[in-house]
Design a protein around this motif. Structure first.
Motif, mmCIF file in Angstrom:
data_model
loop_
_atom_site.group_PDB
_atom_site.id
_atom_site.type_symbol
_atom_site.label_atom_id
_atom_site.label_comp_id
_atom_site.label_asym_id
_atom_site.label_seq_id
_atom_site.Cartn_x
_atom_site.Cartn_y
_atom_site.Cartn_z
ATOM 1 N N HIS A 111 0.797 -1.230 0.000
ATOM 2 C CA HIS A 111 0.000 0.000 0.000
ATOM 3 C C HIS A 111 0.835 1.288 0.000
ATOM 4 O O HIS A 111 0.626 2.156 -0.857
ATOM 5 C CB HIS A 111 -1.014 -0.022 1.161
ATOM 6 N N ARG A 128 0.738 4.172 -2.850
ATOM 7 C CA ARG A 128 0.183 5.464 -2.412
ATOM 8 C C ARG A 128 1.174 6.595 -2.697
ATOM 9 O O ARG A 128 0.800 7.684 -3.121
ATOM 10 C CB ARG A 128 -0.155 5.355 -0.923
ATOM 11 N N THR A 170 -18.684 11.455 -4.407
ATOM 12 C CA THR A 170 -18.386 11.922 -3.057
ATOM 13 C C THR A 170 -18.435 13.450 -2.980
ATOM 14 O O THR A 170 -19.119 14.025 -2.133
ATOM 15 C CB THR A 170 -16.966 11.484 -2.682
ATOM 16 N N THR A 205 -21.354 16.200 -1.441
ATOM 17 C CA THR A 205 -20.993 17.187 -0.423
ATOM 18 C C THR A 205 -21.408 18.593 -0.857
ATOM 19 O O THR A 205 -21.904 19.385 -0.051
ATOM 20 C CB THR A 205 -19.472 17.122 -0.161
ATOM 21 N N VAL A 265 -19.064 9.389 2.127
ATOM 22 C CA VAL A 265 -18.657 7.977 2.245
ATOM 23 C C VAL A 265 -19.139 7.517 3.609
ATOM 24 O O VAL A 265 -18.686 8.003 4.639
ATOM 25 C CB VAL A 265 -17.134 7.819 2.116
ATOM 26 N N PHE A 284 -16.466 2.266 5.668
ATOM 27 C CA PHE A 284 -15.524 1.324 5.062
ATOM 28 C C PHE A 284 -15.410 0.162 6.031
ATOM 29 O O PHE A 284 -15.731 0.302 7.220
ATOM 30 C CB PHE A 284 -14.141 1.967 4.819
ATOM 31 N N ARG A 337 -13.110 -3.150 7.757
ATOM 32 C CA ARG A 337 -11.768 -3.633 8.075
ATOM 33 C C ARG A 337 -11.888 -5.084 8.540
ATOM 34 O O ARG A 337 -12.956 -5.520 8.954
ATOM 35 C CB ARG A 337 -11.125 -2.820 9.210
ATOM 36 N N ALA A 350 -14.942 12.197 8.060
ATOM 37 C CA ALA A 350 -15.497 11.947 6.722
ATOM 38 C C ALA A 350 -14.442 11.516 5.703
ATOM 39 O O ALA A 350 -14.764 10.878 4.702
ATOM 40 C CB ALA A 350 -16.233 13.176 6.209
ATOM 41 N N GLY A 380 -11.897 9.597 6.700
ATOM 42 C CA GLY A 380 -11.193 8.498 7.342
ATOM 43 C C GLY A 380 -9.974 9.013 8.083
ATOM 44 O O GLY A 380 -9.838 10.232 8.322
ATOM 45 N N ALA A 381 -9.072 8.106 8.436
ATOM 46 C CA ALA A 381 -7.842 8.477 9.150
ATOM 47 C C ALA A 381 -6.852 7.339 8.979
ATOM 48 O O ALA A 381 -7.220 6.246 8.553
ATOM 49 C CB ALA A 381 -8.142 8.710 10.626
ATOM 50 N N HIS A 411 -4.960 4.951 5.131
ATOM 51 C CA HIS A 411 -5.845 5.022 3.966
ATOM 52 C C HIS A 411 -6.624 6.326 3.883
ATOM 53 O O HIS A 411 -7.542 6.442 3.061
ATOM 54 C CB HIS A 411 -6.822 3.847 3.965
ATOM 55 N N CYS A 450 -8.304 9.620 2.958
ATOM 56 C CA CYS A 450 -8.617 10.019 1.582
ATOM 57 C C CYS A 450 -7.441 10.700 0.877
ATOM 58 O O CYS A 450 -6.934 11.717 1.324
ATOM 59 C CB CYS A 450 -9.824 10.947 1.584
HETATM 60 C C1 HEM Z 1 -10.249 7.117 0.375
HETATM 61 C C2 HEM Z 1 -13.930 10.043 1.606
HETATM 62 C C3 HEM Z 1 -13.107 12.750 -2.347
HETATM 63 C C4 HEM Z 1 -9.744 9.580 -3.780
HETATM 64 C C5 HEM Z 1 -11.301 7.693 1.061
HETATM 65 C C6 HEM Z 1 -11.831 7.219 2.326
HETATM 66 C C7 HEM Z 1 -12.858 8.032 2.663
HETATM 67 C C8 HEM Z 1 -12.986 9.030 1.622
HETATM 68 C C9 HEM Z 1 -13.736 7.934 3.908
HETATM 69 C C10 HEM Z 1 -11.302 6.010 3.122
HETATM 70 C C11 HEM Z 1 -10.456 6.483 4.268
HETATM 71 C C12 HEM Z 1 -10.003 5.401 5.211
HETATM 72 O O1 HEM Z 1 -10.105 4.196 4.910
HETATM 73 O O2 HEM Z 1 -9.516 5.772 6.298
HETATM 74 C C13 HEM Z 1 -14.024 11.031 0.641
HETATM 75 C C14 HEM Z 1 -14.976 12.139 0.682
HETATM 76 C C15 HEM Z 1 -14.744 12.904 -0.427
HETATM 77 C C16 HEM Z 1 -13.653 12.262 -1.165
HETATM 78 C C17 HEM Z 1 -16.021 12.360 1.782
HETATM 79 C C18 HEM Z 1 -15.409 14.161 -0.886
HETATM 80 C C19 HEM Z 1 -15.936 15.061 -0.070
HETATM 81 C C20 HEM Z 1 -12.113 12.155 -3.064
HETATM 82 C C21 HEM Z 1 -11.556 12.667 -4.295
HETATM 83 C C22 HEM Z 1 -10.630 11.767 -4.718
HETATM 84 C C23 HEM Z 1 -10.576 10.692 -3.731
HETATM 85 C C24 HEM Z 1 -11.948 13.978 -4.987
HETATM 86 C C25 HEM Z 1 -9.836 11.947 -5.980
HETATM 87 C C26 HEM Z 1 -8.731 11.390 -6.266
HETATM 88 C C27 HEM Z 1 -9.619 8.646 -2.779
HETATM 89 C C28 HEM Z 1 -8.715 7.513 -2.854
HETATM 90 C C29 HEM Z 1 -8.850 6.800 -1.643
HETATM 91 C C30 HEM Z 1 -9.851 7.518 -0.873
HETATM 92 C C31 HEM Z 1 -7.789 7.173 -4.012
HETATM 93 C C32 HEM Z 1 -8.113 5.542 -1.214
HETATM 94 C C33 HEM Z 1 -6.910 5.915 -0.368
HETATM 95 C C34 HEM Z 1 -6.156 4.728 0.198
HETATM 96 O O3 HEM Z 1 -6.746 3.658 0.392
HETATM 97 O O4 HEM Z 1 -4.954 4.897 0.455
HETATM 98 N N1 HEM Z 1 -12.023 8.814 0.652
HETATM 99 N N2 HEM Z 1 -13.263 11.141 -0.488
HETATM 100 N N3 HEM Z 1 -11.492 10.964 -2.745
HETATM 101 N N4 HEM Z 1 -10.288 8.629 -1.584
HETATM 102 FE FE1 HEM Z 1 -11.677 9.945 -0.996
#
Ligand code: HEM
Length: 431
Positions: free
Chosen positions: A113, A117, A274, A278, A317, A320, A322, A372, A374-375, A378, A380
């Motif tokens: 990961h 990343r 997402t 919002t 979101v 998720f 685990r 919102a 996460g933390a 992973h 966001c």
């Molecule tokens: C992961 C929320 C917008 C790309 C996540 C996670 C959450 C989240 C809850 C998982 C965190 C965790 O497991 O701790 C949101 C919300 C958004 C948003 C609420 C908008 C308000 C975006 C945008 C992108 C994006 C614009 C564009 C690239 C990703 C990716 C992950 C992720 C690639 C996976 C990260 C990983 O697993 O390392 N997001 N997201 N998200 N988000 Fe977002």
């Protein structure tokens, strides 16, 4: 409901937690979470008919935070990271050999990961995003003006909230405008099955075999499409994120086609609904509260607070999952190695121990350390991009709009995973 060990949720509550419609109804679900946090903050959800593997529902902010940050004890890979029935998981496994339809950042754990990343982390930092700020502003101005021209009564989702983040994410993935509808269709086929209005694929009327065929077709289609983009970006690199992935190496090797497609797909899928949800969430809150709208318009220094509150209040979101890598105790419950857990961000973001008047929308809420995004490892990847787009959109709106009110009933989507408004009828008065 008193917490016993194990604390098993009564059948009707379990049904409410897993039913996509509960997330459309919203307020009754928030009542249930309030009750569970007080009585069974870590509760086992067991399906009467065994349609899904039992999982632990986590509703307290502190517990969701602790699990999110402990990426050694709580893994993303062994079981699906998004709640799915046994049948849906079987489909994914049959189609791809993995728990999820595609392997991507959300499915990987250490040591893979962090290597994946790291490839794009810098690209999504505010310093780099500054380079595309002008384009995002031009898009926001164009969409808001077109909405005003179509007014005074409009569906905010259709005119602005849906197209804006879709276009931004497609642009940074290097997808030409004429292919956007195709990409949207493919992501919906892969992820949008729960809400009949949104799946766009008629999946709800298909046999399991037909769904499997459609979904594996979508995955293959994606892989081929993105392999083409990658080849192009290797020959002619630009400064978009598509070029970064196409030219990236991990342990000295270029990414295999499947992983490259997974990377593009997770960004394409995570990046639009997402952020759209919002934007609409914030508009709904302001349409219901003209005084707050006027306050923000008079004092733009409230904008960053508005953006953060929109993200918490909407919690697009909703969860998720685990998997526990070892036996561990949480909230007095004995979690066993291999157990599946649902981090419920909606519940965490409405925890009164962390947020006063959690159901009110308050642009001046401080502190606002919501969950919102996460933390932990992973958290966001696109959080700065999401914040940037929402802020720019509200600047464009506040520059042109004097007041806003509801012009009909807003409708939320039925989905346990990514949720929010699918229609938001508004009436604007413009300058
Ligand atoms: C992961 C929320 C917008 C790309 C996540 C996670 C959450 C989240 C809850 C998982 C965190 C965790 O497991 O701790 C949101 C919300 C958004 C948003 C609420 C908008 C308000 C975006 C945008 C992108 C994006 C614009 C564009 C690239 C990703 C990716 C992950 C992720 C690639 C996976 C990260 C990983 O697993 O390392 N997001 N997201 N998200 N988000 Fe977002």
């Amino acid at each position: 409901m008193m917490a016993s060990n194990p604390a098993i949720l009564p059948g009707d509550v379990a049904r409410e937690i897993i039913a996509p419609e509960s997330y459309a109804a919203w307020d009754p679900l928030l009542d249930t979470f309030d009750h569970l946090r007080d009585t069974m903050p870590v509760a086992k959800v067991v399906a009467e008919d065994d349609v899904f593997e039992p999982f632990w529902l986590i509703t307290r902010y502190d517990d969701v935070m602790r699990i999110s940050k402990d990426n050694k004890t709580f893994l993303n890979n062994p079981k699906p990271v998004v709640f799915a029935t046994r049948e849906a998981t079987e489909f994914a496994r049959a189609a791809t050999g993995s728990n999820m339809l595609v392997d991507s950042l959300v499915v990987f754990d250490a040591p893979i990961h962090p290597k994946y990343r790291k490839l794009t982390q810098d690209w999504f930092m505010p310093r780099n995003l500054k380079l595309i700020e002008g384009e995002i502003r031009a898009l926001a101005d164009k969409l808001v003006q077109a909405m005003i021209d179509a007014g005074p009564d409009v569906d905010f989702v259709k005119h602005v909230a849906a197209p804006m983040p879709l276009h931004v994410i497609m642009q940074i993935l290097g997808i030409p405008e004429e292919d956007e509808p195709r990409m949207l269709m493919l992501t919906q086929q892969m992820f949008g099955g729960q809400d009949a209005d949104l799946s766009g694929s008629g999946m709800e009327n298909m046999t399991p075999e037909q769904v499997l065929e459609l979904v594996s077709g979508a995955v293959k289609n994606f892989e081929e499409y993105f392999a083409g983009i990658a080849a192009e970006r290797r020959a002619n690199p630009t400064d978009d994120v598509a070029s970064v992935i196409a030219n990236a190496t991990v342990d000295g090797e270029p990414l295999p086609d499947r992983d490259m497609a997974g990377y593009y797909i997770i960004m394409a899928a995570a990046g639009h609904d997402t952020t759209s949800a919002t934007m609409s969430g914030a508009m709904l809150a302001l349409a219901r509260d003209p005084e707050q709208f006027a306050r923000v318009q008079a004092d733009r220094s409230l904008l960053p607070g508005l953006v953060e509150e929109a993200i918490r209040w909407t919690t697009a979101v909703q969860h998720f999952m685990r998997t526990a890598a070892q036996d561990v105790e949480i909230g007095g419950q004995q979690i066993k190695k291999g157990d599946w857990l649902m981090l419920n961000y909606v519940a965490a973001n409405h925890d009164p121990a962390q947020f006063e008047q959690a159901r009110s929308f308050d642009a001046s809420r401080s502190p606002n350390r919501h969950m919102a995004f996460g933390a932990g490892a992973h958290q966001c990847l696109g959080l700065h991009l999401a914040r940037l787009q929402i802020r720019i959109l509200f600047e464009a709106l506040l520059d042109r709009i004097d007041s806003v009110e509801l012009a009909g009933d807003p409708v939320r989507s039925s989905s346990t995973f990514v949720g929010g408004l699918k229609t938001l009828p508004l009436r604007f008065a413009s300058q």
